[in-house]
Design a protein around this motif. Structure first.
Motif, PDB file in Angstrom:
ATOM      1  N   UNK A 174       0.841  -1.208   0.000  1.00 26.33           N
ATOM      2  CA  UNK A 174       0.000   0.000   0.000  1.00 26.33           C
ATOM      3  C   UNK A 174       0.868   1.247   0.000  1.00 26.33           C
ATOM      4  N   UNK A 175       1.906   1.245   0.812  1.00 18.82           N
ATOM      5  CA  UNK A 175       2.802   2.402   0.864  1.00 18.82           C
ATOM      6  C   UNK A 175       3.479   2.623  -0.471  1.00 18.82           C
ATOM      7  N   UNK A 176       3.920   1.495  -1.100  1.00 16.09           N
ATOM      8  CA  UNK A 176       4.561   1.626  -2.410  1.00 16.09           C
ATOM      9  C   UNK A 176       3.597   2.173  -3.448  1.00 16.09           C
ATOM     10  N   UNK A 177       2.321   1.765  -3.370  1.00 13.38           N
ATOM     11  CA  UNK A 177       1.317   2.243  -4.337  1.00 13.38           C
ATOM     12  C   UNK A 177       1.093   3.720  -4.197  1.00 13.38           C
ATOM     13  N   UNK A 178       1.092   4.216  -2.967  1.00 16.57           N
ATOM     14  CA  UNK A 178       0.869   5.642  -2.763  1.00 16.57           C
ATOM     15  C   UNK A 178       2.085   6.459  -3.178  1.00 16.57           C
ATOM     16  N   UNK A 179       3.284   5.881  -3.007  1.00 11.29           N
ATOM     17  CA  UNK A 179       4.500   6.651  -3.276  1.00 11.29           C
ATOM     18  C   UNK A 179       4.965   6.541  -4.723  1.00 11.29           C
ATOM     19  N   UNK A 180       4.412   5.578  -5.468  1.00 11.33           N
ATOM     20  CA  UNK A 180       4.849   5.358  -6.839  1.00 11.33           C
ATOM     21  C   UNK A 180       4.481   6.534  -7.733  1.00 11.33           C
ATOM     22  N   UNK A 181       5.427   7.015  -8.506  1.00 17.94           N
ATOM     23  CA  UNK A 181       5.192   8.148  -9.394  1.00 17.94           C
ATOM     24  C   UNK A 181       5.393   7.706 -10.842  1.00 17.94           C
ATOM     25  N   UNK A 182       4.528   8.166 -11.744  1.00 13.67           N
ATOM     26  CA  UNK A 182       4.692   7.771 -13.136  1.00 13.67           C
ATOM     27  C   UNK A 182       5.943   8.386 -13.739  1.00 13.67           C
ATOM     28  N   UNK A 183       6.634   7.590 -14.575  1.00 15.07           N
ATOM     29  CA  UNK A 183       7.831   8.086 -15.242  1.00 15.07           C
ATOM     30  C   UNK A 183       7.447   8.595 -16.630  1.00 15.07           C
ATOM     31  N   UNK A 184       7.895   9.787 -16.933  1.00 16.79           N
ATOM     32  CA  UNK A 184       7.557  10.394 -18.221  1.00 16.79           C
ATOM     33  C   UNK A 184       8.842  10.639 -18.995  1.00 16.79           C
ATOM     34  N   UNK A 185       8.924  10.162 -20.227  1.00 13.13           N
ATOM     35  CA  UNK A 185      10.111  10.347 -21.044  1.00 13.13           C
ATOM     36  C   UNK A 185      10.135  11.758 -21.623  1.00 13.13           C
ATOM     37  N   UNK A 186      11.355  12.248 -21.879  1.00 17.00           N
ATOM     38  CA  UNK A 186      11.491  13.606 -22.406  1.00 17.00           C
ATOM     39  C   UNK A 186      10.807  13.809 -23.754  1.00 17.00           C
ATOM     40  N   UNK A 187      10.905  12.861 -24.715  1.00 14.84           N
ATOM     41  CA  UNK A 187      10.160  13.078 -25.972  1.00 14.84           C
ATOM     42  C   UNK A 187       8.664  13.229 -25.741  1.00 14.84           C
ATOM     43  N   UNK A 188       8.132  12.452 -24.799  1.00 14.44           N
ATOM     44  CA  UNK A 188       6.706  12.577 -24.483  1.00 14.44           C
ATOM     45  C   UNK A 188       6.399  13.924 -23.856  1.00 14.44           C
ATOM     46  N   UNK A 189       7.278  14.386 -22.961  1.00 11.28           N
ATOM     47  CA  UNK A 189       7.081  15.692 -22.329  1.00 11.28           C
ATOM     48  C   UNK A 189       7.055  16.797 -23.376  1.00 11.28           C
ATOM     49  N   UNK A 190       8.022  16.767 -24.292  1.00 13.90           N
ATOM     50  CA  UNK A 190       8.118  17.822 -25.308  1.00 13.90           C
ATOM     51  C   UNK A 190       6.896  17.814 -26.226  1.00 13.90           C
ATOM     52  N   UNK A 191       6.430  16.614 -26.580  1.00 13.21           N
ATOM     53  CA  UNK A 191       5.237  16.534 -27.413  1.00 13.21           C
ATOM     54  C   UNK A 191       4.037  17.145 -26.707  1.00 13.21           C
ATOM     55  N   UNK A 192       3.834  16.766 -25.463  1.00 14.38           N
ATOM     56  CA  UNK A 192       2.669  17.257 -24.720  1.00 14.38           C
ATOM     57  C   UNK A 192       2.758  18.760 -24.469  1.00 14.38           C
ATOM     58  N   UNK A 193       3.969  19.262 -24.211  1.00 13.76           N
ATOM     59  CA  UNK A 193       4.128  20.704 -24.020  1.00 13.76           C
ATOM     60  C   UNK A 193       3.823  21.447 -25.320  1.00 13.76           C
ATOM     61  N   UNK A 194       4.292  20.911 -26.454  1.00 11.81           N
ATOM     62  CA  UNK A 194       4.041  21.570 -27.743  1.00 11.81           C
ATOM     63  C   UNK A 194       2.548  21.608 -28.054  1.00 11.81           C
ATOM     64  N   UNK A 195       1.875  20.462 -27.896  1.00  5.58           N
ATOM     65  CA  UNK A 195       0.441  20.436 -28.158  1.00  5.58           C
ATOM     66  C   UNK A 195      -0.318  21.267 -27.122  1.00  5.58           C
ATOM     67  N   UNK A 196       0.155  21.238 -25.867  1.00  4.20           N
ATOM     68  CA  UNK A 196      -0.476  22.061 -24.829  1.00  4.20           C
ATOM     69  C   UNK A 196      -0.354  23.541 -25.126  1.00  4.20           C
ATOM     70  N   UNK A 197       0.777  23.944 -25.739  1.00  6.89           N
ATOM     71  CA  UNK A 197       0.945  25.352 -26.109  1.00  6.89           C
ATOM     72  C   UNK A 197      -0.041  25.753 -27.199  1.00  6.89           C
ATOM     73  N   UNK A 198      -0.243  24.884 -28.187  1.00  5.70           N
ATOM     74  CA  UNK A 198      -1.191  25.202 -29.261  1.00  5.70           C
ATOM     75  C   UNK A 198      -2.597  25.387 -28.700  1.00  5.70           C
ATOM     76  N   UNK A 199      -2.969  24.525 -27.742  1.00  3.30           N
ATOM     77  CA  UNK A 199      -4.293  24.641 -27.127  1.00  3.30           C
ATOM     78  C   UNK A 199      -4.351  25.839 -26.192  1.00  3.30           C
ATOM     79  N   UNK A 200      -3.356  25.941 -25.307  1.00  6.74           N
ATOM     80  CA  UNK A 200      -3.376  27.006 -24.302  1.00  6.74           C
ATOM     81  C   UNK A 200      -3.258  28.395 -24.883  1.00  6.74           C
ATOM     82  N   UNK A 201      -2.600  28.510 -26.052  1.00  6.75           N
ATOM     83  CA  UNK A 201      -2.440  29.829 -26.676  1.00  6.75           C
ATOM     84  C   UNK A 201      -3.767  30.440 -27.076  1.00  6.75           C
ATOM     85  N   UNK A 202      -4.807  29.617 -27.185  1.00  7.09           N
ATOM     86  CA  UNK A 202      -6.136  30.170 -27.462  1.00  7.09           C
ATOM     87  C   UNK A 202      -6.566  31.139 -26.363  1.00  7.09           C
ATOM     88  N   UNK A 203      -6.014  30.958 -25.166  1.00  9.82           N
ATOM     89  CA  UNK A 203      -6.401  31.819 -24.049  1.00  9.82           C
ATOM     90  C   UNK A 203      -5.848  33.238 -24.177  1.00  9.82           C
TER      91      UNK A 203
END
Length: 480
Positions: free
Chosen positions: A6-35
């Motif tokens: 149970x403790x391990x389940x609560x403390x476990x954090x998802x690992x995100x790769x840098x290519x995935x981060x950059x993709x999501x940030x780029x797409x997030x910018x296109x969406x967020x820029x509408x604001x």
């Protein structure tokens, strides 16, 4: 599950790769820029003093025109927001975003170069309508495109772009003729129209339409071609198939369940109280507000300071929100906003000699705190707390309550300022923030780091009981 697991389940954090981060940030910018459209529409009110003074425009803008032009986002929003959710469901949120970008640019050019006041009104109200669509659409879409570890940053980043658009208009209002300043507001949306062509559609929307293969392709574009998206897709499919939500009628039926309408009602109350706190008039009537308060600095310079402070602190807020958490950050900033307004009201009502700088300091403190938490977090919660089965319908209800309250406040504020003064207005705003702080402390759950599937039933009584038991087990595991 034993205590150590149970403790391990609560403390476990998802690992995100840098290519995935950059993709999501780029797409997030296109969406967020509408604001930026939201910031520009609100900030455009700072252009009105120059428009009023321009004798070559071919039409006269009176005080009543100022009131109705400033109030246009909330008035247009009362009509548009109820249709935003159904439109997103029918067209798809990404496609709707793409369709709106180019018309926005054309509407800004029409406002800049029309020789008729009636056409200026028409273009302003249509632009304000798109602005209100962008109230709920980006938060909903970013929440469905991004992973939990990035969601808080991207949702805060979109509010930073609101502040950036607003500050840009403030600066142009001071330095440029009103026609050129208005026309330049069109430029970002021509570029965004081209960029939005590459934006993937929401995998949640695609699954609801029975297009699971397209949803898988969308997830691969978001996470990277080498990413294993099967587990995430299976969670989305399971959550959507558990509750029928393929049509608007299905979503309205799902709305009847208490754990679906409770978060909608909570967020509607949050947006209502936030607008009763006067944020819209602080940003829309900035030049008029500083002139009325007797601040000795140039009103346009004070307005630019407001824009700069909002950009800086909103940017800081989007960096720390995933570390601090939504709940403590928004409650703390609500209380600071209320205290800043109460301080400004006190000095204005007592008319302390030599203290004309205090209202400016109070407004800057309010703006800083608002940008740090109170501004971006409710919009982030709109994308996170609303359950998937009613997310589009719920976002329309919340944005409608936001627009209705905004209209009432923006319409009544000039009357309140004329008959009771800025000090009394600030005192009313401070009281609204006090009530909002109590509501958030009593009812708002923490959403940091939790998936949308995990948050879907967080207002269910059975779910809360289970979480309490899990938390007790976790504490015992940590103690041992």
């Amino acid at each position: 599950m034993n205590e150590s697991k149970m403790a391990e389940a609560f403390e476990k954090k998802p690992r995100v790769r840098w290519p995935s981060i950059l993709r999501q940030v780029a797409f997030g910018f296109i969406v967020g820029a509408s604001k930026t459209e939201v910031g520009m529409v609100v900030g455009w009110s700072a252009i009105l003093p120059k428009l009023q003074a321009d004798n070559s425009s071919g039409f006269d803008v009176g005080e009543s025109d100022v009131t109705w032009l400033v109030a246009s986002p909330s008035i247009a929003g009362l009509v548009v927001t109820l249709w935003t959710g159904p439109l997103m469901e029918v067209i798809g949120p990404s496609r709707l975003l793409f369709v709106l970008y180019l018309p926005i640019a054309l509407l800004w050019l029409l406002q800049a170069f029309t020789p008729y006041l009636s056409v200026l009104y028409l273009a302003r109200y249509l632009a304000s309508g798109t602005c209100m669509v962008f109230g709920s659409l980006p938060a909903t879409l970013i929440s469905e495109l991004s992973e939990p570890g990035l969601r808080g940053f991207l949702l805060g980043f979109e509010e930073a772009l609101v502040a950036l658009g607003q500050m840009a208009v403030y600066v142009m209002a001071d330095l440029l003729p009103w026609t050129l300043a208005t026309a330049l507001c069109a430029a970002p949306f021509v570029l965004l129209f081209a960029a939005a062509w590459f934006l993937p559609e929401s995998p949640y929307w695609l699954v609801r339409k029975g297009r699971e293969e397209d949803a898988a392709r969308s997830l691969r574009r978001l996470r990277g071609r080498g990413a294993n998206v099967e587990e995430e897709l299976s969670q989305i499919v399971a959550g959507i198939k558990e509750r029928q939500q393929a049509t608007i009628k299905d979503q309205l039926q799902q709305f009847a369940h208490p754990h679906h309408h409770r978060p909608v009602l909570l967020l509607a109350v949050v947006f209502t109280l936030r607008e009763l706190g006067g944020q819209y008039v602080v940003f829309s009537y900035t030049v008029y507000l500083f002139r009325e308060a007797g601040v000795h600095l140039d009103a346009f310079l004070c307005t630019i300071l407001v824009g700069v402070m909002r950009v800086v602190f909103t940017s800081l807020g989007c960096v720390v929100v995933d570390r601090v958490g939504r709940r403590p950050l928004v409650i703390a900033t609500v209380l600071v906003c209320g205290a800043a307004q109460a301080l400004g009201a006190l000095f204005l009502l007592l008319d302390v000699p030599g203290a004309s700088w205090v209202p400016l300091a109070a407004v800057l403190l309010f703006v800083s705190s608002y940008g740090f938490g109170l501004g971006p977090i409710p919009w982030a919660l709109l994308g996170e707390l609303l359950p998937t089965p009613v997310r589009f319908i719920g976002s329309s209800v919340c944005t409608f309550s936001f627009c209705l309250t905004q209209f009432v406040v923006s319409y009544l504020f000039p009357l309140l300022m004329a008959h009771a003064g800025v000090g009394v207005a600030f005192l009313v705003f401070a009281a609204a923030h006090g009530v909002l702080g109590l509501v958030l402390w009593a009812f708002l759950p923490e959403t940091r780091g939790r998936t949308l599937s995990d948050l879907q039933d967080c207002f269910s009584p059975a779910r809360k009981a289970t979480e309490q038991v899990q938390l007790q087990h976790y504490k015992k595991a940590v103690d041992s």
